[in-house]
Design a protein around this motif. Structure first.
Motif, PDB file in Angstrom:
ATOM      1  N   CYS A  79      -8.331   2.426  -3.156  1.00 51.38           N
ATOM      2  CA  CYS A  79      -7.024   2.491  -2.503  1.00 51.38           C
ATOM      3  C   CYS A  79      -5.937   1.971  -3.429  1.00 51.38           C
ATOM      4  O   CYS A  79      -6.160   1.020  -4.195  1.00 51.38           O
ATOM      5  CB  CYS A  79      -7.046   1.688  -1.205  1.00 51.38           C
ATOM      6  SG  CYS A  79      -8.127   2.428   0.046  1.00 51.38           S
ATOM      7  N   VAL A  80      -4.771   2.577  -3.349  1.00 50.05           N
ATOM      8  CA  VAL A  80      -3.716   2.318  -4.334  1.00 50.05           C
ATOM      9  C   VAL A  80      -2.546   1.577  -3.683  1.00 50.05           C
ATOM     10  O   VAL A  80      -2.119   1.914  -2.582  1.00 50.05           O
ATOM     11  CB  VAL A  80      -3.219   3.634  -4.959  1.00 50.05           C
ATOM     12  CG1 VAL A  80      -2.113   3.372  -5.977  1.00 50.05           C
ATOM     13  CG2 VAL A  80      -4.392   4.370  -5.615  1.00 50.05           C
ATOM     14  N   TYR A  81      -2.060   0.579  -4.404  1.00 48.76           N
ATOM     15  CA  TYR A  81      -0.857  -0.136  -3.980  1.00 48.76           C
ATOM     16  C   TYR A  81       0.147  -0.120  -5.117  1.00 48.76           C
ATOM     17  O   TYR A  81      -0.190   0.153  -6.282  1.00 48.76           O
ATOM     18  CB  TYR A  81      -1.182  -1.575  -3.563  1.00 48.76           C
ATOM     19  CG  TYR A  81      -1.491  -2.523  -4.699  1.00 48.76           C
ATOM     20  CD1 TYR A  81      -0.519  -3.404  -5.197  1.00 48.76           C
ATOM     21  CD2 TYR A  81      -2.751  -2.551  -5.293  1.00 48.76           C
ATOM     22  CE1 TYR A  81      -0.795  -4.269  -6.238  1.00 48.76           C
ATOM     23  CE2 TYR A  81      -3.043  -3.414  -6.332  1.00 48.76           C
ATOM     24  CZ  TYR A  81      -2.065  -4.272  -6.799  1.00 48.76           C
ATOM     25  OH  TYR A  81      -2.346  -5.124  -7.844  1.00 48.76           O
ATOM     26  N   MET A  82       1.387  -0.409  -4.791  1.00 51.59           N
ATOM     27  CA  MET A  82       2.455  -0.509  -5.783  1.00 51.59           C
ATOM     28  C   MET A  82       2.836  -1.978  -5.933  1.00 51.59           C
ATOM     29  O   MET A  82       3.129  -2.645  -4.943  1.00 51.59           O
ATOM     30  CB  MET A  82       3.664   0.327  -5.336  1.00 51.59           C
ATOM     31  CG  MET A  82       4.833   0.293  -6.312  1.00 51.59           C
ATOM     32  SD  MET A  82       6.053   1.602  -6.004  1.00 51.59           S
ATOM     33  CE  MET A  82       6.529   1.260  -4.304  1.00 51.59           C
ATOM     34  N   GLY A  83       2.815  -2.458  -7.178  1.00 52.22           N
ATOM     35  CA  GLY A  83       3.189  -3.846  -7.387  1.00 52.22           C
ATOM     36  C   GLY A  83       2.450  -4.531  -8.521  1.00 52.22           C
ATOM     37  O   GLY A  83       2.406  -5.759  -8.598  1.00 52.22           O
ATOM     38  N   TRP A  84       1.886  -3.765  -9.445  1.00 46.67           N
ATOM     39  CA  TRP A  84       1.119  -4.341 -10.535  1.00 46.67           C
ATOM     40  C   TRP A  84       1.827  -4.080 -11.862  1.00 46.67           C
ATOM     41  O   TRP A  84       2.225  -2.955 -12.150  1.00 46.67           O
ATOM     42  CB  TRP A  84      -0.285  -3.749 -10.567  1.00 46.67           C
ATOM     43  CG  TRP A  84      -1.203  -4.327 -11.603  1.00 46.67           C
ATOM     44  CD1 TRP A  84      -1.747  -3.670 -12.676  1.00 46.67           C
ATOM     45  CD2 TRP A  84      -1.685  -5.665 -11.684  1.00 46.67           C
ATOM     46  NE1 TRP A  84      -2.546  -4.501 -13.401  1.00 46.67           N
ATOM     47  CE2 TRP A  84      -2.531  -5.746 -12.814  1.00 46.67           C
ATOM     48  CE3 TRP A  84      -1.489  -6.806 -10.900  1.00 46.67           C
ATOM     49  CZ2 TRP A  84      -3.174  -6.923 -13.189  1.00 46.67           C
ATOM     50  CZ3 TRP A  84      -2.123  -7.970 -11.269  1.00 46.67           C
ATOM     51  CH2 TRP A  84      -2.952  -8.033 -12.397  1.00 46.67           C
ATOM     52  N   LEU A  85       2.026  -5.140 -12.643  1.00 48.10           N
ATOM     53  CA  LEU A  85       2.633  -5.025 -13.983  1.00 48.10           C
ATOM     54  C   LEU A  85       3.943  -4.246 -13.949  1.00 48.10           C
ATOM     55  O   LEU A  85       4.071  -3.160 -14.514  1.00 48.10           O
ATOM     56  CB  LEU A  85       1.649  -4.378 -14.961  1.00 48.10           C
ATOM     57  CG  LEU A  85       0.337  -5.140 -15.201  1.00 48.10           C
ATOM     58  CD1 LEU A  85      -0.555  -4.370 -16.180  1.00 48.10           C
ATOM     59  CD2 LEU A  85       0.618  -6.538 -15.732  1.00 48.10           C
ATOM     60  N   TRP A  95       0.838  -1.195   0.000  1.00 47.77           N
ATOM     61  CA  TRP A  95       0.000   0.000   0.000  1.00 47.77           C
ATOM     62  C   TRP A  95       0.875   1.248   0.000  1.00 47.77           C
ATOM     63  O   TRP A  95       1.933   1.278   0.620  1.00 47.77           O
ATOM     64  CB  TRP A  95      -0.871   0.048   1.246  1.00 47.77           C
ATOM     65  CG  TRP A  95      -1.973  -0.955   1.359  1.00 47.77           C
ATOM     66  CD1 TRP A  95      -2.146  -1.869   2.366  1.00 47.77           C
ATOM     67  CD2 TRP A  95      -3.088  -1.136   0.478  1.00 47.77           C
ATOM     68  NE1 TRP A  95      -3.293  -2.611   2.154  1.00 47.77           N
ATOM     69  CE2 TRP A  95      -3.890  -2.172   1.002  1.00 47.77           C
ATOM     70  CE3 TRP A  95      -3.489  -0.517  -0.713  1.00 47.77           C
ATOM     71  CZ2 TRP A  95      -5.063  -2.610   0.380  1.00 47.77           C
ATOM     72  CZ3 TRP A  95      -4.658  -0.962  -1.332  1.00 47.77           C
ATOM     73  CH2 TRP A  95      -5.428  -1.987  -0.795  1.00 47.77           C
ATOM     74  N   ILE A  96       0.411   2.282  -0.702  1.00 54.11           N
ATOM     75  CA  ILE A  96       1.041   3.598  -0.647  1.00 54.11           C
ATOM     76  C   ILE A  96      -0.015   4.624  -0.247  1.00 54.11           C
ATOM     77  O   ILE A  96      -1.208   4.305  -0.161  1.00 54.11           O
ATOM     78  CB  ILE A  96       1.704   3.980  -1.988  1.00 54.11           C
ATOM     79  CG1 ILE A  96       0.659   4.033  -3.123  1.00 54.11           C
ATOM     80  CG2 ILE A  96       2.811   2.973  -2.326  1.00 54.11           C
ATOM     81  CD1 ILE A  96       1.245   4.475  -4.463  1.00 54.11           C
ATOM     82  N   GLY A  97       0.387   5.853  -0.008  1.00 57.43           N
ATOM     83  CA  GLY A  97      -0.523   6.858   0.534  1.00 57.43           C
ATOM     84  C   GLY A  97      -1.344   7.578  -0.509  1.00 57.43           C
ATOM     85  O   GLY A  97      -1.377   8.814  -0.549  1.00 57.43           O
ATOM     86  N   LEU A  98      -2.043   6.810  -1.329  1.00 61.70           N
ATOM     87  CA  LEU A  98      -2.796   7.365  -2.447  1.00 61.70           C
ATOM     88  C   LEU A  98      -4.171   6.712  -2.508  1.00 61.70           C
ATOM     89  O   LEU A  98      -4.283   5.485  -2.390  1.00 61.70           O
ATOM     90  CB  LEU A  98      -2.032   7.121  -3.752  1.00 61.70           C
ATOM     91  CG  LEU A  98      -2.583   7.716  -5.047  1.00 61.70           C
ATOM     92  CD1 LEU A  98      -2.645   9.245  -4.980  1.00 61.70           C
ATOM     93  CD2 LEU A  98      -1.703   7.281  -6.232  1.00 61.70           C
ATOM     94  N   THR A  99      -5.204   7.521  -2.675  1.00 64.21           N
ATOM     95  CA  THR A  99      -6.565   7.008  -2.828  1.00 64.21           C
ATOM     96  C   THR A  99      -7.232   7.665  -4.025  1.00 64.21           C
ATOM     97  O   THR A  99      -6.853   8.776  -4.442  1.00 64.21           O
ATOM     98  CB  THR A  99      -7.430   7.263  -1.574  1.00 64.21           C
ATOM     99  OG1 THR A  99      -7.450   8.669  -1.290  1.00 64.21           O
ATOM    100  CG2 THR A  99      -6.882   6.495  -0.374  1.00 64.21           C
ATOM    101  N   CYS A 100      -8.246   6.982  -4.563  1.00 64.57           N
ATOM    102  CA  CYS A 100      -8.999   7.484  -5.702  1.00 64.57           C
ATOM    103  C   CYS A 100     -10.490   7.414  -5.397  1.00 64.57           C
ATOM    104  O   CYS A 100     -10.916   6.761  -4.441  1.00 64.57           O
ATOM    105  CB  CYS A 100      -8.702   6.662  -6.961  1.00 64.57           C
ATOM    106  SG  CYS A 100      -6.942   6.590  -7.416  1.00 64.57           S
TER     107      CYS A 100
END
Length: 207
Positions: A181-187, A145-150
């Motif tokens: 909610c945004v995470y880092m780790g896709w594609l 998870w990172i500190g970003l939301t949509c």
């Protein structure tokens, strides 16, 4: 050149690293643990002051700040171990730092865990910062998870209130989509929005 690399490209790392490290790129520090090969010891008022002494040096590879007696120990060797509630890895700035969790949580719990340690879910401002985090993760794939939301994949906002589209972005192709909610780790370690209830690792950033 080696000393310059230690001073400007160096990392301060407050954690036990199991694999050998490259001396020309990494510096480390410890807290309240006796260090070995001490080349200099001073009484200072804070960890910050100890950090300044360390960064101004050219020959030391690690330091230990013993807050009980306010002693700053500068060493020519890396520390062998460190114990703390959070292991902080600090790049360049002596006031910042990152913690990569070893347990999973949903986004809201991860946010609260970071805040309880006087930090926040990470805000990634550049490709260099992302590369630094990848190095901290031993070049392994992220699922953090990172500190970003949509808002259903739109109007994505960092937790400090800044809009994501006002600066650096690293979205995977076709993202953001329709989640929150945004995470880092896709594609290829890029960003993806997903359900906030999913359990993932997370990255805290000192503030």
């Amino acid at each position: 050149m080696k000393n310059a690399a230690l001073k400007y490209a160096g990392l301060l790392i407050w954690l036990l690293v199991s694999e050998p490290v490259r001396c020309e790129t990494i510096k480390r520090y410890m807290l309240n643990v006796r260090n070995s090969a001490i080349g200099e010891s001073r009484t200072v008022r804070s960890l910050l002051k100890c950090s300044v002494l360390f960064e101004e040096s050219s020959q030391y590879l690690s330091f230990n700040y013993r807050k009980n007696d306010k002693t700053c120990e500068l060493s020519t060797l890396y520390p062998e171990s460190s114990k703390s509630e959070f292991d902080w890895a600090v790049y360049a700035s002596i006031s910042g730092g990152y913690h990569l969790s070893t347990t999973t949580a949903n986004w809201n719990t991860a946010k609260a865990a970071c805040e309880s340690a006087s930090s926040r879910l990470v805000i990634i401002d550049s490709q260099q910062e992302k590369d630094n985090l990848l190095s901290l993760n031993n070049n392994q794939d992220f699922n953090h998870w990172i500190g970003l939301t949509c808002d259903f994949g739109r109007d994505c906002t960092w937790i400090d209130g800044r809009r994501a589209d006002s600066g650096y972005q690293s979205w995977a192709e076709g993202e953001p989509n329709d989640e929150f909610c945004v995470y880092m780790g896709w594609l290829g370690n890029n960003w993806d929005d997903t359900r906030c209830s999913h359990m993932k690792l997370y990255i805290c950033e000192k503030i």
